[in-house]
Design a protein around this motif. Structure first.
Motif, PDB file in Angstrom:
ATOM      1  N   ALA A 231       7.866  15.380 -29.200  1.00 11.78           N
ATOM      2  CA  ALA A 231       7.421  14.291 -30.082  1.00 11.78           C
ATOM      3  C   ALA A 231       8.160  14.329 -31.415  1.00 11.78           C
ATOM      4  O   ALA A 231       8.300  13.311 -32.089  1.00 11.78           O
ATOM      5  CB  ALA A 231       5.921  14.398 -30.318  1.00 11.78           C
TER       6      ALA A 231
ATOM      7  N   GLU B 267      13.696  10.147 -22.765  1.00  9.24           N
ATOM      8  CA  GLU B 267      13.760   9.724 -24.170  1.00  9.24           C
ATOM      9  C   GLU B 267      12.863   8.505 -24.307  1.00  9.24           C
ATOM     10  O   GLU B 267      13.138   7.452 -23.720  1.00  9.24           O
ATOM     11  CB  GLU B 267      15.199   9.370 -24.575  1.00  9.24           C
ATOM     12  CG  GLU B 267      15.257   8.801 -25.988  1.00  9.24           C
ATOM     13  CD  GLU B 267      16.675   8.472 -26.466  1.00  9.24           C
ATOM     14  OE1 GLU B 267      17.436   9.403 -26.750  1.00  9.24           O
ATOM     15  OE2 GLU B 267      17.007   7.270 -26.557  1.00  9.24           O
ATOM     16  N   PHE B 268      11.779   8.629 -25.067  1.00  3.41           N
ATOM     17  CA  PHE B 268      10.866   7.503 -25.274  1.00  3.41           C
ATOM     18  C   PHE B 268      11.352   6.707 -26.473  1.00  3.41           C
ATOM     19  O   PHE B 268      11.515   7.268 -27.566  1.00  3.41           O
ATOM     20  CB  PHE B 268       9.441   7.999 -25.512  1.00  3.41           C
ATOM     21  CG  PHE B 268       8.847   8.708 -24.329  1.00  3.41           C
ATOM     22  CD1 PHE B 268       8.357   7.988 -23.233  1.00  3.41           C
ATOM     23  CD2 PHE B 268       8.775  10.094 -24.280  1.00  3.41           C
ATOM     24  CE1 PHE B 268       7.805   8.638 -22.137  1.00  3.41           C
ATOM     25  CE2 PHE B 268       8.226  10.762 -23.183  1.00  3.41           C
ATOM     26  CZ  PHE B 268       7.743  10.028 -22.110  1.00  3.41           C
ATOM     27  N   ALA B 269      11.593   5.417 -26.296  1.00  4.64           N
ATOM     28  CA  ALA B 269      12.156   4.608 -27.364  1.00  4.64           C
ATOM     29  C   ALA B 269      11.578   3.201 -27.309  1.00  4.64           C
ATOM     30  O   ALA B 269      10.845   2.854 -26.384  1.00  4.64           O
ATOM     31  CB  ALA B 269      13.677   4.567 -27.215  1.00  4.64           C
TER      32      ALA B 269
ATOM     33  N   ILE C 251       7.031   2.633 -29.341  1.00  9.88           N
ATOM     34  CA  ILE C 251       7.076   4.070 -29.624  1.00  9.88           C
ATOM     35  C   ILE C 251       7.225   4.300 -31.131  1.00  9.88           C
ATOM     36  O   ILE C 251       6.606   5.206 -31.705  1.00  9.88           O
ATOM     37  CB  ILE C 251       8.265   4.727 -28.879  1.00  9.88           C
ATOM     38  CG1 ILE C 251       8.243   4.388 -27.397  1.00  9.88           C
ATOM     39  CG2 ILE C 251       8.301   6.237 -29.122  1.00  9.88           C
ATOM     40  CD1 ILE C 251       7.025   4.825 -26.645  1.00  9.88           C
ATOM     41  N   GLU C 252       8.054   3.460 -31.759  1.00  8.92           N
ATOM     42  CA  GLU C 252       8.303   3.640 -33.190  1.00  8.92           C
ATOM     43  C   GLU C 252       7.027   3.493 -34.017  1.00  8.92           C
ATOM     44  O   GLU C 252       6.888   4.127 -35.064  1.00  8.92           O
ATOM     45  CB  GLU C 252       9.358   2.623 -33.671  1.00  8.92           C
ATOM     46  CG  GLU C 252      10.766   3.005 -33.201  1.00  8.92           C
ATOM     47  CD  GLU C 252      11.726   1.833 -33.180  1.00  8.92           C
ATOM     48  OE1 GLU C 252      11.452   0.825 -33.864  1.00  8.92           O
ATOM     49  OE2 GLU C 252      12.745   1.927 -32.468  1.00  8.92           O
TER      50      GLU C 252
ATOM     51  N   ARG D  38       2.489  10.307 -30.353  1.00  7.54           N
ATOM     52  CA  ARG D  38       3.762  10.702 -29.734  1.00  7.54           C
ATOM     53  C   ARG D  38       3.603  12.029 -28.995  1.00  7.54           C
ATOM     54  O   ARG D  38       4.220  12.267 -27.972  1.00  7.54           O
ATOM     55  CB  ARG D  38       4.860  10.813 -30.799  1.00  7.54           C
ATOM     56  CG  ARG D  38       5.222   9.477 -31.423  1.00  7.54           C
ATOM     57  CD  ARG D  38       6.286   9.642 -32.500  1.00  7.54           C
ATOM     58  NE  ARG D  38       6.471   8.390 -33.239  1.00  7.54           N
ATOM     59  CZ  ARG D  38       7.394   8.211 -34.174  1.00  7.54           C
ATOM     60  NH1 ARG D  38       8.220   9.208 -34.490  1.00  7.54           N
ATOM     61  NH2 ARG D  38       7.503   7.055 -34.790  1.00  7.54           N
TER      62      ARG D  38
ATOM     63  N   CYS E 111       4.528  12.652 -25.093  1.00  6.79           N
ATOM     64  CA  CYS E 111       5.497  13.656 -24.631  1.00  6.79           C
ATOM     65  C   CYS E 111       4.810  14.755 -23.832  1.00  6.79           C
ATOM     66  O   CYS E 111       5.390  15.325 -22.914  1.00  6.79           O
ATOM     67  CB  CYS E 111       6.246  14.257 -25.822  1.00  6.79           C
ATOM     68  SG  CYS E 111       7.365  13.080 -26.599  1.00  6.79           S
TER      69      CYS E 111
ATOM     70  N   VAL F 166      10.989  11.946 -28.608  1.00  3.36           N
ATOM     71  CA  VAL F 166      11.062  10.726 -29.403  1.00  3.36           C
ATOM     72  C   VAL F 166      12.042  11.030 -30.533  1.00  3.36           C
ATOM     73  O   VAL F 166      11.976  12.123 -31.126  1.00  3.36           O
ATOM     74  CB  VAL F 166       9.677  10.362 -29.991  1.00  3.36           C
ATOM     75  CG1 VAL F 166       9.773   9.151 -30.920  1.00  3.36           C
ATOM     76  CG2 VAL F 166       8.669  10.105 -28.877  1.00  3.36           C
TER      77      VAL F 166
END
Ligand code: SF4
Lengths: 206, 487
Positions: free
Chosen positions: B146, B212-214, B218-219, B226, B230, B243
């Motif tokens: 995260a 890869e979390f995007a 996610i932001e 996060r 993860c 992230v």
């Protein structure tokens, strides 16, 4: 055939022994060794506890309980075997029960790595091949199978040579006896220091 | 300066590529890479045999200051007086204490104010940071991703290797970007999102990948959300998830005990920014999700991939891919759920709020927002286990314990508890639980025939007050439930 108390050591060219067929996808490490048996500070007693709850549920009819399987050393499984918890207790329990190689459709990564660190090859093949080997092994209980890491093949009671997959790196490690990584990791001591000294977060971000 | 390396690894690629390159020590003869481990976390369950192996081999601990210990899995949550009632649990903790004392490793023990689940305490102490490698003998180590760390679970032989050499033999993974666009709807949390991702891609869909979390969804997630996301990458087969670090990350880390401070803070932030994936970084695979369309999600079966939107029914065999049918049949039998049954309305016996997935302050706030002014339904056992001593303290400071107790929940001491039931908290017989943890495997919660439905903490609280699986959105909670208590 291997004895359950003599653990793998040195180069591993092949594993021979009778096969134990355990069907099912996504068999997780909680099933291989339930969490209550993790209350231990050594791995010694785990062999008897392998698949404890599944065996109780099947009351003597679980593959690990059937009399014809008691000397087996090659475990034949299906897809995503060993998923879930990272507990090394799972391959330790299998090893202490007598398993010396696992053949299946695929393996969870951490499980595969844990097996490698103990000198237990995990070799893969597609669903059709695994199913036919499982059928053949079940139809001639006690038949001897051989996993050959040089030729990457499995031969046995169906008198055919089946080709298997195992990544080059792990295979070389097993063949050369370098599957226990500790000594190699220690050999690079000064390079470890160099990396340590080059990492910004260990050096005040300078 | 870190940015004038000759072969500048920071100028291209994904965060994973950059972190990998920076930590590469050597290529090993077997074909794997020796990777430096920046942070090693240990606990009582997977470390004792590693220390024994060190002794057998006559080895020491190379960087004791880079290993941090806590005790979490076996601790009781009702009475933490020593010695523990369970002699095996006591033996495990005293073994850890001895090992840490002998090798000079910092142990965050019970009553230190810093004890708790390993994946809860490392972030709150500021140990989990962008750009580092983290290893721990625990599969949910992916949680620390995260922060933009590369963090992965290892086995006990590898715990021994890290202790001895501060490094590991690893093979590089491929990167799959999980792009989540838009915003999650009200009442839908990071837990629902990750259950949805795993349901879609399968429990082994991530094998061989780091996730890869995007994307915009996610932001806008908080750090705690996060971490939830993860944390469960491993349940989708991905050994790591991460992230990219951003202002949310830096704001979370700032001021924590192990965070950089003074002069080095600005340099740290600059380096952390530089470690994020480049805009044009090439990934091996990408899967796109649409956040607004994701509903509260609940599992019905015996793998975390057997999930359902709250309005759906247990799937019939013909609705499933042939490969999924055998495990679905096993799940129908084990869970005693008929195909076609609506998941909403399934009665539960036990409600568990806690674990490294959902045992942080924001999780307890979300559950308390549901519990406030309501009562646990008759015959339901409901309990809340904070993820750490710090979480417990913070929750008590804002009165969450009072809200829970008034609603009929038990308020416990920190630990892993009924996530895996290595302590006295467990299901009995065929009991079925609504649980905010991460695994619904057969027997996971301490009874060989016990059953688990995974869901978000707000959904667990909703199940507790209604006695059945319930869409939390129907309870009329006014404030955003995913990030705070109703006001
Ligand atoms: S809370 Fe559960 S998943 Fe997390 S570390 Fe503890 S036992 Fe493992």
């Amino acid at each position: 055939m291997s004895s359950p108390d003599v653990f793998p050591s040195g180069p591993i060219q092949s594993v021979s022994g009778s096969a134990l067929v355990l069907r099912g996808d996504d068999i997780d490490t909680d099933r291989i060794i339930p969490a209550r048996f993790l209350k231990c500070v050594s791995f010694d007693a785990l062999g008897d506890q392998v698949f404890a709850d599944d065996r109780t549920e099947l009351a003597g009819d679980h593959p690990f309980d059937r009399s014809e399987n008691q000397a087996a050393s090659i475990l034949i499984v299906n897809d995503n075997f060993g998923c879930g918890s990272s507990r090394e207790h799972a391959p330790q329990a299998l090893m202490r029960w007598g398993i010396r190689a696992v053949i299946g459709e695929s393996f969870a990564e951490i499980f595969f790595g844990n097996c490698l660190a103990l000198g237990i090859p995990c070799a893969a093949a597609d669903h059709e091949l695994i199913s036919s080997v499982q059928d053949a092994a079940l139809s001639s209980p006690g038949g001897i199978w051989t996993l050959d890491l040089n030729t990457l093949s499995l031969t046995g009671s169906d008198h055919q040579a089946h080709s298997l997959m195992i990544a080059q790196g792990p295979r070389d490690m097993l063949l050369s006896g370098r599957w226990d990584a500790t000594s190699e990791l220690l050999a690079a001591g000064s390079q470890v220091d160099q990396t340590h000294a080059s990492l910004p977060y260990l050096n005040g971000f300078r | 300066m870190w940015n004038v390396l000759n072969d500048d690894p920071l100028s291209s690629g994904t965060l994973y590529d950059k972190v990998w390159d920076l930590h590469r020590v050597a290529e090993l003869p077997g074909g794997s890479t020796q990777l430096f481990i920046g942070l090693h976390l240990i606990h009582e369950v997977t470390s004792p045999q590693a220390f024994s192996a060190l002794r057998d081999k006559g080895l020491g601990v190379r960087c004791p200051e880079r290993t941090i210990a806590t005790v979490d899995h076996i601790v009781p949550t009702t009475n933490q007086q020593r010695p523990f009632e369970d002699p095996l649990a006591e033996e495990m903790l005293s073994t850890l204490e001895r090992n840490c004392a002998e090798y000079g490793i910092k142990l965050n023990g019970i009553g230190s104010g810093r004890q708790g689940i390993v994946h809860v305490i490392a972030p709150e102490l500021g140990l989990s940071q962008p750009g580092i490698t983290v290893a721990c003998g625990d599969s949910h180590t992916c949680t620390h991703g995260a922060f933009g760390a590369i963090a992965f679970g290892i086995g006990t032989s590898q715990v021994r290797d890290v202790l001895a050499s501060q490094s590991l033999a690893m093979n590089k993974l491929k990167v799959r970007r999980i792009q989540v666009n838009g915003q999650l709807s009200e009442g839908v949390s990071a837990k629902d999102l990750i259950l949805h991702v795993i349901r879609t891609l399968g429990v082994k869909g991530g094998v061989g990948f780091v996730y890869e979390f995007a994307g915009s969804a996610i932001e806008t997630l908080s750090m705690e959300e996060r971490m939830t996301l993860c944390n469960m990458a491993i349940e989708g087969g991905a050994r790591c998830g991460y992230v990219n670090p951003d202002q949310v990350t830096f704001d979370y880390i700032k001021g924590r005990p192990y965070a950089p401070s003074g002069d080095s803070w600005e340099r740290a932030v600059a380096w952390w920014r530089s470690i994020a994936s480049e805009k044009d970084a090439v990934v091996d695979d990408e899967v796109v999700f649409d956040a607004p369309s994701i509903p509260p999600t609940v599992t019905w079966g015996i793998t975390p991939g057997q999930g359902l939107g709250i309005d759906e029914c247990v799937p019939t065999l013909d609705a499933l891919e042939p490969a999924e049918r055998p495990i679905a049949e096993e799940a129908y039998r084990y869970m005693a759920l008929e195909p076609g049954t609506a998941i909403a309305g399934v009665p539960v016996d036990v409600c568990f709020i806690g674990s490294c997935t959902n045992g942080r302050l924001s999780d307890l706030r979300a559950a308390a927002a549901v519990a406030r002014g309501r009562q646990v339904a008759d015959g339901i056992k409901a309990f809340v286990v904070p993820g750490s001593e710090q979480v417990a303290q913070a929750a008590e400071a804002e009165g969450l314990d009072v809200i829970f107790r008034a609603a009929g929940f038990e308020w416990r001491e920190p630990g892993c508890s009924m996530c895996l039931a290595m302590n006295p908290d467990r299901l009995d017989g065929r009991q079925i639980s609504a649980s905010s943890s991460n695994r619904n495997f057969k027997g996971r919660q301490g009874s060989a025939s016990g059953r688990t439905l995974l869901m978000s903490p707000a959904m667990v609280a909703a199940a507790a007050v209604t006695g059945t699986v319930t869409d939390v959105r129907t309870l009329g909670i006014s404030a955003p439930m995913s990030n705070g208590i109703a006001v």
